[in-house]
Design a protein around this motif. Structure first.
Motif, PDB file in Angstrom:
ATOM      1  N   LEU A   1       0.838  -1.195   0.000  1.00 52.10           N
ATOM      2  CA  LEU A   1       0.000   0.000   0.000  1.00 52.10           C
ATOM      3  C   LEU A   1       0.874   1.246   0.000  1.00 52.10           C
ATOM      4  O   LEU A   1       1.819   1.344   0.778  1.00 52.10           O
ATOM      5  N   ASP A   2       0.557   2.192  -0.877  1.00 51.71           N
ATOM      6  CA  ASP A   2       1.204   3.498  -0.884  1.00 51.71           C
ATOM      7  C   ASP A   2       0.228   4.540  -0.361  1.00 51.71           C
ATOM      8  O   ASP A   2      -0.938   4.580  -0.791  1.00 51.71           O
ATOM      9  N   VAL A   3       0.685   5.378   0.554  1.00 51.57           N
ATOM     10  CA  VAL A   3      -0.097   6.501   1.061  1.00 51.57           C
ATOM     11  C   VAL A   3       0.491   7.763   0.454  1.00 51.57           C
ATOM     12  O   VAL A   3       1.681   8.046   0.629  1.00 51.57           O
ATOM     13  N   HIS A   4      -0.313   8.517  -0.269  1.00 54.17           N
ATOM     14  CA  HIS A   4       0.177   9.692  -0.980  1.00 54.17           C
ATOM     15  C   HIS A   4       0.289  10.904  -0.060  1.00 54.17           C
ATOM     16  O   HIS A   4      -0.512  11.077   0.863  1.00 54.17           O
ATOM     17  N   ARG A   5       1.240  11.712  -0.323  1.00 53.51           N
ATOM     18  CA  ARG A   5       1.487  12.912   0.467  1.00 53.51           C
ATOM     19  C   ARG A   5       0.266  13.854   0.405  1.00 53.51           C
ATOM     20  O   ARG A   5      -0.215  14.201  -0.671  1.00 53.51           O
ATOM     21  N   GLY A   6      -0.229  14.248   1.572  1.00 51.88           N
ATOM     22  CA  GLY A   6      -1.320  15.207   1.642  1.00 51.88           C
ATOM     23  C   GLY A   6      -2.715  14.616   1.509  1.00 51.88           C
ATOM     24  O   GLY A   6      -3.711  15.333   1.618  1.00 51.88           O
ATOM     25  N   GLU A   7      -2.835  13.314   1.299  1.00 48.83           N
ATOM     26  CA  GLU A   7      -4.162  12.734   1.104  1.00 48.83           C
ATOM     27  C   GLU A   7      -4.814  12.348   2.429  1.00 48.83           C
ATOM     28  O   GLU A   7      -4.167  12.232   3.472  1.00 48.83           O
ATOM     29  N   PHE A   8      -6.127  12.140   2.362  1.00 49.97           N
ATOM     30  CA  PHE A   8      -6.889  11.584   3.478  1.00 49.97           C
ATOM     31  C   PHE A   8      -7.279  10.169   3.064  1.00 49.97           C
ATOM     32  O   PHE A   8      -8.167   9.973   2.247  1.00 49.97           O
ATOM     33  N   LEU A   9      -6.589   9.186   3.637  1.00 47.81           N
ATOM     34  CA  LEU A   9      -6.823   7.780   3.311  1.00 47.81           C
ATOM     35  C   LEU A   9      -7.536   7.114   4.469  1.00 47.81           C
ATOM     36  O   LEU A   9      -7.078   7.186   5.617  1.00 47.81           O
ATOM     37  N   THR A  10      -8.643   6.456   4.191  1.00 46.61           N
ATOM     38  CA  THR A  10      -9.383   5.736   5.221  1.00 46.61           C
ATOM     39  C   THR A  10      -9.211   4.235   5.043  1.00 46.61           C
ATOM     40  O   THR A  10      -9.347   3.718   3.922  1.00 46.61           O
ATOM     41  N   LEU A  11      -8.893   3.557   6.140  1.00 46.90           N
ATOM     42  CA  LEU A  11      -8.863   2.097   6.180  1.00 46.90           C
ATOM     43  C   LEU A  11     -10.201   1.655   6.743  1.00 46.90           C
ATOM     44  O   LEU A  11     -10.503   1.889   7.912  1.00 46.90           O
ATOM     45  N   LEU A  12     -11.014   1.034   5.920  1.00 45.50           N
ATOM     46  CA  LEU A  12     -12.395   0.692   6.260  1.00 45.50           C
ATOM     47  C   LEU A  12     -12.584  -0.814   6.238  1.00 45.50           C
ATOM     48  O   LEU A  12     -12.110  -1.492   5.323  1.00 45.50           O
ATOM     49  N   GLY A  13     -13.293  -1.327   7.236  1.00 43.74           N
ATOM     50  CA  GLY A  13     -13.586  -2.760   7.234  1.00 43.74           C
ATOM     51  C   GLY A  13     -14.248  -3.172   8.527  1.00 43.74           C
ATOM     52  O   GLY A  13     -14.293  -2.404   9.499  1.00 43.74           O
ATOM     53  N   PRO A  14     -14.763  -4.400   8.583  1.00 42.41           N
ATOM     54  CA  PRO A  14     -15.396  -4.902   9.808  1.00 42.41           C
ATOM     55  C   PRO A  14     -14.354  -5.206  10.876  1.00 42.41           C
ATOM     56  O   PRO A  14     -13.144  -5.187  10.616  1.00 42.41           O
ATOM     57  N   SER A  15     -14.818  -5.509  12.076  1.00 40.93           N
ATOM     58  CA  SER A  15     -13.913  -5.896  13.154  1.00 40.93           C
ATOM     59  C   SER A  15     -13.117  -7.131  12.746  1.00 40.93           C
ATOM     60  O   SER A  15     -13.669  -8.073  12.163  1.00 40.93           O
ATOM     61  N   GLY A  16     -11.809  -7.117  13.032  1.00 38.13           N
ATOM     62  CA  GLY A  16     -10.971  -8.256  12.700  1.00 38.13           C
ATOM     63  C   GLY A  16     -10.485  -8.292  11.271  1.00 38.13           C
ATOM     64  O   GLY A  16      -9.867  -9.280  10.846  1.00 38.13           O
ATOM     65  N   SER A  17     -10.714  -7.226  10.504  1.00 33.84           N
ATOM     66  CA  SER A  17     -10.328  -7.238   9.086  1.00 33.84           C
ATOM     67  C   SER A  17      -8.863  -6.882   8.866  1.00 33.84           C
ATOM     68  O   SER A  17      -8.341  -7.071   7.770  1.00 33.84           O
ATOM     69  N   GLY A  18      -8.198  -6.333   9.889  1.00 35.55           N
ATOM     70  CA  GLY A  18      -6.783  -5.995   9.752  1.00 35.55           C
ATOM     71  C   GLY A  18      -6.491  -4.517   9.659  1.00 35.55           C
ATOM     72  O   GLY A  18      -5.327  -4.097   9.661  1.00 35.55           O
ATOM     73  N   LYS A  19      -7.529  -3.680   9.626  1.00 37.52           N
ATOM     74  CA  LYS A  19      -7.322  -2.240   9.422  1.00 37.52           C
ATOM     75  C   LYS A  19      -6.622  -1.586  10.612  1.00 37.52           C
ATOM     76  O   LYS A  19      -5.692  -0.791  10.438  1.00 37.52           O
ATOM     77  N   THR A  20      -7.059  -1.912  11.850  1.00 40.62           N
ATOM     78  CA  THR A  20      -6.441  -1.294  13.032  1.00 40.62           C
ATOM     79  C   THR A  20      -5.025  -1.811  13.230  1.00 40.62           C
ATOM     80  O   THR A  20      -4.119  -1.048  13.590  1.00 40.62           O
ATOM     81  N   THR A  21      -4.796  -3.086  12.989  1.00 40.78           N
ATOM     82  CA  THR A  21      -3.442  -3.637  13.095  1.00 40.78           C
ATOM     83  C   THR A  21      -2.509  -2.946  12.113  1.00 40.78           C
ATOM     84  O   THR A  21      -1.354  -2.640  12.437  1.00 40.78           O
ATOM     85  N   THR A  22      -3.001  -2.659  10.910  1.00 37.08           N
ATOM     86  CA  THR A  22      -2.195  -1.927   9.922  1.00 37.08           C
ATOM     87  C   THR A  22      -1.818  -0.553  10.457  1.00 37.08           C
ATOM     88  O   THR A  22      -0.661  -0.124  10.349  1.00 37.08           O
TER      89      THR A  22
ATOM     90  N   PHE B   1     -10.876  -3.229   3.743  1.00 37.54           N
ATOM     91  CA  PHE B   1     -10.198  -4.414   4.259  1.00 37.54           C
ATOM     92  C   PHE B   1     -11.193  -5.520   4.566  1.00 37.54           C
ATOM     93  O   PHE B   1     -12.310  -5.280   5.014  1.00 37.54           O
ATOM     94  N   ASN B   2     -10.741  -6.754   4.357  1.00 37.07           N
ATOM     95  CA  ASN B   2     -11.454  -7.934   4.850  1.00 37.07           C
ATOM     96  C   ASN B   2     -10.464  -9.095   4.900  1.00 37.07           C
ATOM     97  O   ASN B   2      -9.661  -9.274   3.984  1.00 37.07           O
ATOM     98  N   SER B   3     -10.496  -9.836   5.997  1.00 43.62           N
ATOM     99  CA  SER B   3      -9.636 -11.009   6.171  1.00 43.62           C
ATOM    100  C   SER B   3      -8.163 -10.696   5.942  1.00 43.62           C
ATOM    101  O   SER B   3      -7.425 -11.473   5.323  1.00 43.62           O
TER     102      SER B   3
END
Length: 353
Positions: free
Chosen positions: A27-48, A210-212
């Motif tokens: 995954l690349d996060v671009h300079r100045g952007e607002f990127l949201t990691l979206l997914g259900p509980s346990g999908s890996g978004k918070t761990t990321t 995100f999922n799984s």
């Protein structure tokens, strides 16, 4: 200067050595952007997010910030601002002392700290609150202070872990507007974690669904809503009617009740089982549906008034849970009535089952 601020390269995380919470993340996060990691509980978004912040270590792979590897750097040396759901303010400090803390540990001069603290309070619209303690503030005010503290040392990157999850709906929407305003004002890169699809659509330049432990789709809010990559994204982003069908030919599908539906199965072979996704707000009802493609008759089972729209549950295609949303200005049929219905061909999303 490269447009990429953060890079995840083949990053995986496992807590037990077997199951991967995050799997081969690129995954690349671009300079100045607002990127949201979206997914259900346990999908890996918070761990990321926690791996990027430094509170979790990757099992494998590498994370880079401005081209420099940071997954071996301790959190306090990464220069990243973090906002948590529970605010994480020091209760024994005043608001001003909470804001000054990240500056004092960076050994800034007292005059500079005072100037930045005042500026930060004005940015989050809390001037005059510097002498209060966190327990004297509302939840929304505490979260504004937490946001100001994450921004006060002018980081290149700010991470927000479900920061509005504990707030009521009205306050959540007010703070969404505040976060949008601050992001536009400062131009700082923000990575935001949420399971709230509406929040993601409202705030984001791009959304990673995100999922799984894997990203199912990465794109603009419009792209993931209008053109979902698979049935999971279609089902998770926005409400939709899901119907099973089989491909008849290049333009027609047969539904489970034996009826046919015009659609564009995009080269899927005849006989293939498919899953259809149809957004409730795209279905035409009443006189507007007459003479259109996929016209049919449907019985109204239930009507729920929701202020800006009404939600109708219909008997259609052999099911009693087909949902349609009607804007407030349109006439609402009564339960038990039979009405005309049409589904535009372009609104039928077709996925291999």
């Amino acid at each position: 200067m490269t447009d990429v601020l953060v890079r995840f390269r083949a990053v995986s995380k496992s807590y037990d050595g077997r199951a991967k919470v995050v799997e081969e993340l690129n995954l690349d996060v671009h300079r100045g952007e607002f990127l949201t990691l979206l997914g259900p509980s346990g999908s890996g978004k918070t761990t990321t997010l926690m791996m990027l912040a430094g509170f979790e270590d990757p099992t494998s792979g590498r994370i880079e910030l401005e081209g420099t590897r940071i997954d071996t750097v301790p959190p306090h040396r990464r220069g990243i601002g973090v906002v948590f759901q529970n605010y994480a303010l020091f209760p024994h400090m005043t608001v001003a002392e909470n804001l000054a803390f990240p500056l004092s540990i960076r050994r800034m001069k007292r005059e500079e700290i005072a100037t930045r603290t005042q500026r930060a309070l004005e940015m989050v619209r809390l001037p005059g609150f510097g002498d209060r303690r966190p327990q004297q503030l509302s939840g929304g005010q505490q979260q504004r202070v937490a946001l100001a503290r994450a921004l006060i040392f002018e980081p290149k990157l700010v991470l927000l872990d479900e920061p509005l999850g504990a707030l009521d709906k009205q306050l959540r929407e007010e703070l969404q507007a505040e976060i949008r305003r601050i992001h536009a004002q400062l131009g700082v890169t923000m990575v935001y974690v949420t399971h709230d699809q509406a929040e993601a659509l409202t705030l984001s330049d791009r959304i990673a669904v995100f999922n799984s432990g894997r990203i199912q789709q990465l794109g603009t809010a419009e792209a993931v809503y209008e053109h979902p990559a698979n049935p999971f994204v279609a089902g998770f982003i926005g409400e939709n009617n899901r119907l099973s069908a089989r491909v008849l030919d290049a333009t027609r599908l047969r539904l489970e009740d034996g009826s046919t539906l015009e659609a564009a199965p995009h080269g899927l072979p005849p006989g293939m089982a498919v899953l259809l996704s149809i957004r409730p707000e795209r279905v035409m009802l009443g006189p507007a549906a007459q003479g259109l493609a996929n016209a049919a008759r449907a019985r109204v089972e239930e009507v729920v008034y929701l202020g800006d729209h009404s939600r109708l549950r219909l008997m259609h295609a052999g099911r009693t849970d087909f949902v349609v949303k009607l804007p407030r200005q349109e006439a609402v049929p009564q339960p038990g009535s039979v009405i005309d219905l049409a589904i535009p061909i372009a609104s039928v999303m077709v996925f291999p089952a």
